[in-house]
Design an enzyme around this catalytic site. Structure first.
Site, PDB file in Angstrom:
ATOM      1  N   THR A 144     -24.697 -17.750  -7.409  1.00  0.00           N
ATOM      2  CA  THR A 144     -26.109 -17.845  -7.773  1.00  0.00           C
ATOM      3  C   THR A 144     -26.971 -17.958  -6.515  1.00  0.00           C
ATOM      4  OG1 THR A 144     -25.484 -18.980  -9.798  1.00  0.00           O
ATOM      5  CG2 THR A 144     -27.767 -19.145  -9.156  1.00  0.00           C
TER       6      THR A 144
ATOM      7  N   GLU B 201     -27.386 -28.583 -13.764  1.00  0.00           N
ATOM      8  CA  GLU B 201     -27.672 -27.266 -13.191  1.00  0.00           C
ATOM      9  C   GLU B 201     -27.989 -27.374 -11.701  1.00  0.00           C
ATOM     10  OE1 GLU B 201     -26.343 -25.424 -15.308  1.00  0.00           O
ATOM     11  OE2 GLU B 201     -27.937 -23.953 -15.627  1.00  0.00           O
TER      12      GLU B 201
END
Lengths: 306, 306
Positions: free
Chosen positions: A181, A128
């Protein structure tokens, strides 16, 4: 076991009042991966289908997560990884998390489960980190634990499984626009009003209680996000319309999945979730943006063997 | 029934990460009240023992709450109220809430329960408004519902009962200094860091989950307040020492009760709660401030007939 095929669930993170702490795994949307033990040490990504993603281990989220696992494992060999992407990258339903989680879960199975789910979350978070600079856990935790997973704390990492009422279904619309993001983080304000934060934690307390009690009304009353949604929703075409129409169709709540652009609705019963899907489709019919819609039950197991 | 004697529990509000939303009722600390139906309409406070409080209905929290009740009740007569205070006003364990809650609960019993607990909370909040200008519910809600009560929302009012693990005990020290609720509100900042707020709601989610799961370790890991305690604790002599020593003695968590000055600890088991009490006593022995210490189980019923 020398080889394992793994289903890696898509996940919804940032569930309304649970921004940054609460995610849930989906039953019928996810990637597939094949992991094989090799005699040579190290991680080799041998094949990727469904998306154009880097095969180089250190540039691939699954590769990075797998390396984090391998560094801590008492294992002299290595692993070969095949990734069959079904979740579109950038969709906001945990595409990178599914690959990261699937890699470390499969390797753990092949080695006889030397690591706990919580340790696997820590490895997967390294993937991530590659994907979004921030090693967040609210997608990889539900992908590994299944159901609803609360990331209570990062230092130390603490993940709590929350029960999922059996009739809960998710509808997800993925408008095919790009929302990075990192961009959707940048537009957030660093401070919030105390009174708004209190509303948010009141709702999160209510949501967690509603999930334990299987109280769909309470879940409905609690599914609000007074802090992040009002800001981020401006990046999503027709968000307000999607929300209003989905709620009118019977959804318990509607919010932004992860950092968007996908929008999720939670409903009681598959029938309502399908009606919500149809309604979302109608809202988007004239928008001129391509989109996918998924209806899914809640995945209670996390990654699993197929 | 023409007359009822009522036990009105003391309560801890602002339970750490549950600032402004989570309170709990105590088993062995509380007021007693006697309520009597009268033929003449209106509320008359006939007697108060234990404290020097106003007998005038509109200046007394129980009187104001009782009037709010009477306005909505289909009842031509009135009520006479006796209040026997055992909880010291200004202690931070819901002294005014106990009187407000006890009055409306007793009246509701005498009239055959025309109102729900939630409606009683709304009436009792009028008493709270008189006491502190703000009609807060996080003391009156647990005083009426019993156990842990989450005030999820004020508009509309929504109170959620949260289970209380059977071995949970509270220790409360009340340093006899005056901290006005209005003052302790004033020193709070109106904004908080988003990242701190996220920690807080992660912990509240964990605490609610811990209470449902009867997971004392999780309760312990979740009992933190990163927002209010660091500011308000400066008003409480030796707060840090009380906290550190109580935790070292085995308390699951320590925080400010309501807006202070009382400090509470939650422990697993009465024995630990008593050890914590002894430790708190030692910390305060040399401080030169008078204090009371209570050890109590959790009251699961709220107000009750005696």
């Amino acid at each position: 076991m020398e080889e394992i095929s793994v289903f890696c669930p898509a996940t919804i993170a940032n569930i309304s009042c649970g921004f940054d702490v609460l995610g849930v795994a989906l039953e019928s949307v996810g990637d597939e991966m094949v992991l094989r033990k090799t005699n040579t040490s190290g991680i080799k990504i041998s094949r990727i289908t469904g998306q154009d993603l880097p095969l180089e281990t250190e540039k691939n989220v699954a590769g990075v997560a797998a390396q984090a696992f391998l560094q801590k494992a008492d294992f002299k060999g290595g692993f070969e990884i095949e990734i069959h992407k079904k979740i579109k990258p950038g969709s906001g339903i945990g595409s990178s998390a599914a690959s990261s989680a699937g890699a470390v879960w499969g390797m753990n199975e092949l080695l006889g489960r030397p690591f706990s789910n919580l340790e696997l979350v820590e490895f997967a978070m390294q993937g991530e980190k590659l994907a979004s600079d921030v090693p967040h856990a609210d997608n990889v935790a539900p992908a590994l634990f299944g159901g609803f997973a609360l990331v209570r704390s990062y230092e130390p990492l603490d993940v709590i499984s929350i029960p999922s009422p059996s009739m809960l279904y998710a509808t997800i619309i993925h408008p095919q626009i790009e929302v990075k993001t990192s961009d959707s983080r940048k537009i957030l304000r660093h401070t919030v009003q105390l009174k708004t934060a209190i509303k948010q934690w009141g709702n999160l307390g209510g949501l967690v209680a509603g999930l334990f009690k299987e109280d769909y009304d309470l879940i409905q009353r609690s599914l609000h996000d007074h802090i992040v949604e009002p800001i981020r929703s401006i990046l999503i075409p027709e968000f307000d319309e999607l929300k209003v129409e989905s709620l009118n169709t019977g959804a318990l709540g509607v919010g932004i999945s992860g950092s968007g652009p996908s929008v999720f609705a939670l409903s009681k019963g598959e029938e309502t979730a399908k009606k919500v899907a149809k309604q979302m489709e109608e809202v988007y019919a004239g928008v001129g943006v391509d989109f996918d819609i998924h209806v899914s039950g809640i995945n209670l197991d996390g990654c699993k063997k197929i």
